[in-house]
Design an enzyme around this catalytic site. Structure first.
Site, PDB file in Angstrom:
ATOM      1  N   HIS A 121      28.870  46.579  34.659  1.00  8.15           N
ATOM      2  CA  HIS A 121      27.833  47.331  34.489  1.00  8.15           C
ATOM      3  C   HIS A 121      28.133  48.218  33.017  1.00  8.15           C
ATOM      4  CE1 HIS A 121      24.306  49.575  34.694  1.00  8.15           C
ATOM      5  NE2 HIS A 121      23.959  49.273  36.053  1.00  8.15           N
ATOM      6  N   SER A 149      42.794  42.223  53.278  1.00 12.59           N
ATOM      7  CA  SER A 149      41.744  43.339  53.501  1.00 12.59           C
ATOM      8  C   SER A 149      41.836  44.517  52.470  1.00 12.59           C
ATOM      9  CB  SER A 149      41.795  43.843  54.937  1.00 12.59           C
ATOM     10  OG  SER A 149      41.709  42.837  55.803  1.00 12.59           O
ATOM     11  N   ALA A 167      47.035  43.651  50.787  1.00 13.96           N
ATOM     12  CA  ALA A 167      46.032  44.314  51.411  1.00 13.96           C
ATOM     13  C   ALA A 167      45.741  45.517  50.285  1.00 13.96           C
ATOM     14  CB  ALA A 167      46.082  44.689  52.742  1.00 13.96           C
ATOM     15  N   LYS A 173      43.470  41.144  36.445  1.00 13.40           N
ATOM     16  CA  LYS A 173      43.965  40.167  35.677  1.00 13.40           C
ATOM     17  C   LYS A 173      44.112  38.702  36.138  1.00 13.40           C
ATOM     18  CE  LYS A 173      46.154  43.270  32.229  1.00 13.40           C
ATOM     19  NZ  LYS A 173      47.364  43.761  31.423  1.00 13.40           N
ATOM     20  N   ARG A 190      56.359  37.768  43.264  1.00 12.86           N
ATOM     21  CA  ARG A 190      57.057  36.700  43.434  1.00 12.86           C
ATOM     22  C   ARG A 190      56.300  35.314  43.317  1.00 12.86           C
ATOM     23  NH1 ARG A 190      57.736  34.245  48.335  1.00 12.86           N
ATOM     24  NH2 ARG A 190      56.783  35.586  50.121  1.00 12.86           N
TER      25      ARG A 190
END
Length: 559
Positions: A121, A149, A167, A173, A190
């Protein structure tokens, strides 16, 4: 299902639906999918569902386009809008949100309460935010990705194959393939393949292994010493055969020219340079400019051999100090609109190699007609490069798609042939080089095609050339590419057959592809240089391919 007053077990555990539901529940689910498809069509959109897909009736699905692959599901209270394409075995768990333009491959798991927001937006100071326009770059997710999650992935992000996102992360990026990432903003922790204890794995050195230069020098010296025998065993009058006992072919004659130039710095032993050039020039059909196979007539753009002869004869003539007698009119006089029609009609999804083979021939004919000219200097080159740039898949950087039978082999092989004749020959960067590297390395690790005793000249070339070419423009996963090149080079250096050269399959045996011949020798000599140069050791060979498999853009003198 639609009549239930609250979500049931399958809405919260949709992975259980097709193994535990009864006939009535399954019929209700298919009716629900059909209703979603009708709803989409009524608003001018589409909704497609694969076999054993599941969509909870308690999910808010309001898409312009929805594609849900086989065995994929959307759990209760998920919100899915706009343009969403999910492959096979994908999961949107309960309370997840997917909005904007989102494309995911196969095996993508999205945890509960996670948001994939493929739009943004405006929020400049001149207008209230609610009046500013929406924008959408889209989100692209590769194969075999686990997103935990409470993760947020923002617009414009690409997540490569085999990634794991912890999570609670906020992904702002791109993440390269095999990343394990977490945090706000998410950062690389890693490589998923690194199972050693933290700190135990040292980075691979960028340079060649100790002693490799000396081994390459000995190999090249051995090849030069035996070049007369390699070429002589395949001589057949004024032409050459690929291997003893085979019929003479145009390609074998051109392979002989390339091998002699590479190892001996001149024409094949015993051949008159000017006479050989005259015979190759005379083989061209004046009407089309194509070169038919020996003994054949009436070549066309649908003749695979004639399309390859644009490359092989064109470059052989250049090495002999000559050029085609006629332009390749079958290409140069093709209307641009017809070229686009032909490109659209190529079997990219089922036979990408053959499609790339055709493009390679066309692009080389255009280059021969106007060597050194910008690709936008004619309507045909503009149409060709415009088509390729707009059809390249941003998810994997290639044209075509993998299949269950061969995996990525066809698209990767087709990519090499396409790029060899176009971007590489004209000296232009390929679109999406990082995605190309990811895809090519995935294919390079497929044991169906590569291993200690597996990998033909074509298959290895089709991996190392894209890695070598892309490394000129990005260092993305370059160490992994060097590891792959090093393993292949070890294999190649031990497979030269005394006095005969290389077989195409790099194995000994009675099958044609296991008998040492000119095609295998020419290709493996070029592949050896690419592998060695990717390791920083190409100069040790004392040669550099100058023909079909030349590494740099074709110089302005050819054609």
């Amino acid at each position: 299902m639609d009549g239930e007053t609250r979500p049931g077990r399958f809405d919260h555990c949709p992975w259980e639906f097709w193994s535990r539901s009864d006939d009535a529940q399954r019929a209700a689910q298919l009716d629900h999918q059909a209703a979603l498809a009708r709803q989409a069509r009524a608003s001018g959109g589409t909704a497609e569902f694969g076999e054993r897909a599941f969509v909870s009736p308690w999910a808010g699905v309001h898409t312009d386009e929805l594609r849900l692959g086989d065995r994929s599901y959307i759990g209760a209270h998920a919100v899915v809008t706009d343009e969403v394409r999910l492959g096979r075995d994908c999961t949107l768990n309960p309370f997840s949100t997917v909005r904007g333009r989102v494309t995911a491959g196969d095996g993508v798991r999205v945890g509960a309460h996670t948001s994939l927001l493929g739009f943004n937006h405006g929020f400049g100071p001149g207008e209230p935010v609610h009046r500013q326009p929406l924008t959408s770059q889209g989100i692209v997710i590769g194969d075999d990705v686990w997103i935990g999650s409470h993760v947020v992935v923002v617009d414009g992000v690409t997540i490569g194959d085999h990634c794991v996102v912890g999570a609670g992360s906020v992904v702002t990026k791109d993440l390269p393939a095999w990343s394990v990432a977490a945090g706000n903003p998410a950062r690389l922790l890693r490589d998923r393949r690194d199972t050693a204890p933290r700190g135990a794995r040292a980075a691979a050195p960028p340079s060649a292994a100790p002693g490799l230069d000396a081994r390459l020098e000995r190999f090249a010296e051995r090849a030069r010493e035996q070049a007369h025998d390699v070429l002589g065993r395949c001589r057949s009058g004024d032409a050459w055969t690929d291997r003893p006992g085979a019929a003479p072919t145009v390609r074998a004659t051109c392979d002989a020219v390339e091998i002699a130039d590479l190892l001996l710095g001149g024409p094949p032993p015993g051949a008159d340079r000017d006479g050989l050039a005259r015979r190759l020039r005379a083989s061209q059909d004046p009407a089309t400019g194509l070169v038919p196979e020996i003994g054949r007539r009436s070549p066309s753009l649908d003749d695979d051999a004639a399309m390859y002869h644009i490359l092989s004869v064109g470059y052989a003539l250049d090495l002999l100090g000559s050029r085609f007698a006629h332009p390749v009119r079958a290409v140069t006089e093709l209307p641009a609109a017809r070229l686009v029609e032909r490109l659209d009609g190529l079997p990219w999804r089922t036979a990408a190699w053959r499609s790339g083979h055709w493009v390679d021939g066309v692009a080389t004919a255009l280059h021969l007609a106007a060597p050194g000219v910008s690709p936008v200097a004619s309507p045909l080159t503009e149409a060709l490069f415009g088509w390729l740039l707009t059809r390249s898949d941003p998810m994997h950087g290639l044209w075509g798609a993998p299949d269950a039978k061969e995996g990525w082999r066809q698209p990767v092989n087709g990519f090499y042939r396409t790029v060899r004749g176009t971007f590489a020959q004209f000296g232009l960067p390929v679109p999406y080089p990082e995605r190309v590297v990811d895809t090519v390395l995935t294919h390079g690790g497929d044991p169906a095609w590569f291993g200690p005793d597996r990998g033909t000249a074509c298959d290895v070339l089709d991996v190392i050339h894209p890695l070598w070419w892309c490394a000129r423009r990005t260092d993305h996963r370059v160490a992994e590419g060097r590891d792959w090149a090093r393993a292949q080079l070890e294999r190649v250096l031990g497979r030269w057959q005394e006095g005969a050269g290389f077989s195409f399959a790099l194995e000994a045996g009675d099958r044609p592809d296991r008998v040492a011949g000119l095609q295998g020798t020419e290709m493996w000599l070029a592949v050896t240089w690419l592998l060695a140069d990717h390791l920083g050791a190409g100069e040790a060979l004392g040669y550099r391919p100058r023909g079909v498999h030349r590494p740099e853009p074709a110089r302005a003198g050819i054609g």
